[in-house]
Enzyme design. Structure first.
Site, PDB file in Angstrom:
ATOM      1  CG  HIS A  40       0.050   6.959   5.359  1.00  0.00           C
ATOM      2  ND1 HIS A  40       1.132   7.410   6.071  1.00  0.00           N
ATOM      3  CD2 HIS A  40       0.287   5.647   5.122  1.00  0.00           C
ATOM      4  CE1 HIS A  40       1.993   6.401   6.262  1.00  0.00           C
ATOM      5  NE2 HIS A  40       1.499   5.323   5.699  1.00  0.00           N
ATOM      6  CG  HIS A  93      -0.917   1.387   7.273  1.00  0.00           C
ATOM      7  ND1 HIS A  93       0.014   0.902   8.172  1.00  0.00           N
ATOM      8  CD2 HIS A  93      -0.221   2.202   6.420  1.00  0.00           C
ATOM      9  CE1 HIS A  93       1.204   1.421   7.882  1.00  0.00           C
ATOM     10  NE2 HIS A  93       1.090   2.205   6.816  1.00  0.00           N
ATOM     11  CD  GLU A  94      -1.152   2.533   2.680  1.00  0.00           C
ATOM     12  OE1 GLU A  94      -0.727   3.690   2.554  1.00  0.00           O
ATOM     13  OE2 GLU A  94      -0.417   1.580   3.011  1.00  0.00           O
ATOM     14  CD  GLN A 126       3.157   5.809   2.638  1.00  0.00           C
ATOM     15  OE1 GLN A 126       2.191   5.282   2.116  1.00  0.00           O
ATOM     16  NE2 GLN A 126       4.119   5.111   3.221  1.00  0.00           N
ATOM     17  N   GLY A 145       0.838  -1.193   0.000  1.00  0.00           N
ATOM     18  CA  GLY A 145       0.000   0.000   0.000  1.00  0.00           C
ATOM     19  C   GLY A 145       0.872   1.243   0.000  1.00  0.00           C
ATOM     20  CB  CYS A 200       4.898   2.210   7.354  1.00  0.00           C
ATOM     21  SG  CYS A 200       4.448   3.721   6.492  1.00  0.00           S
ATOM     22  CG  LEU A 201       6.400   1.055   1.319  1.00  0.00           C
ATOM     23  CD1 LEU A 201       5.861   1.353  -0.074  1.00  0.00           C
ATOM     24  CD2 LEU A 201       7.523   0.028   1.249  1.00  0.00           C
TER      25      LEU A 201
HETATM   26 ZN    ZN Z   1       2.359   3.471   5.730  1.00  0.00          ZN
END
Ligand code: ZN
Length: 173
Positions: free
Chosen positions: A138, A134-135, A51, A46, A92-93
């Protein structure tokens, strides 16, 4: 298509409440493709627009094993949640190499615009439910670390500050 640079915590854009997408146009569609390419290359399941440096409400996901089921969500909204919670180990990236258990509703119903501007809904459970929540976090300036104790969060943040310094050094070299 272009690969985008993924921002790491702490970065102010990851604390930003993102603005809705006004028009679903070619620019938005091109950006979603770039986000998807960036997510697959990372690799991740995701990725949300902040991000990669854009404070707009859009995200991409693919939780399938063979990376064949991309989802692109514009202006997503959670319209229903389960009464029961599930715990998943999240990463998480934007927080590479750190993982922690987070508890969230085990299913959610999400309304969103697709890349053609059509209103859609998806009911997500299992990994997809965790990932979409989660996304969407963000888009409201929340990272999974914000769901942890301050002790654990600060420990990871300190490590990330060090990791970012060496990333910047590498980029300058
Ligand atoms: Zn994340």
């Amino acid at each position: 298509m272009a690969k985008l640079q993924i921002r790491w915590v702490p970065d102010p854009i990851l604390k930003t409440k993102c603005a809705p997408v006004e028009d679903v146009d070619d620019t938005v569609r091109a950006f979603l493709y770039d986000m998807l390419e960036t997510m697959y290359a990372a690799p991740g399941i995701g990725l949300a627009a902040p991000q990669v440096g854009l404070a707009k409400r859009m995200l991409v996901l693919d939780v399938s094993d063979d990376r064949s089921q991309p989802l692109k969500l514009i202006n997503p909204e959670i319209i229903d949640v389960s009464d029961t919670d599930a715990v998943y180990e999240e990463g998480c990236l934007s927080v590479p190499e750190h993982y922690a258990n987070v508890s969230r509703p085990d299913w959610v119903e999400v309304r969103y615009l697709d890349e053609h501007g059509n209103t859609c809904t998806v009911t997500a459970d299992g990994l997809l439910a965790t990932c979409v929540q989660h996304e969407i976090d963000h888009l409201d300036g929340i990272v999974f670390l914000d769901h942890l104790s301050s002790l654990k969060r600060n420990m990871i943040l300190r490590k990330m500050i060090k990791a970012k310094k060496s990333r910047n050094r590498d980029a300058a070299a």
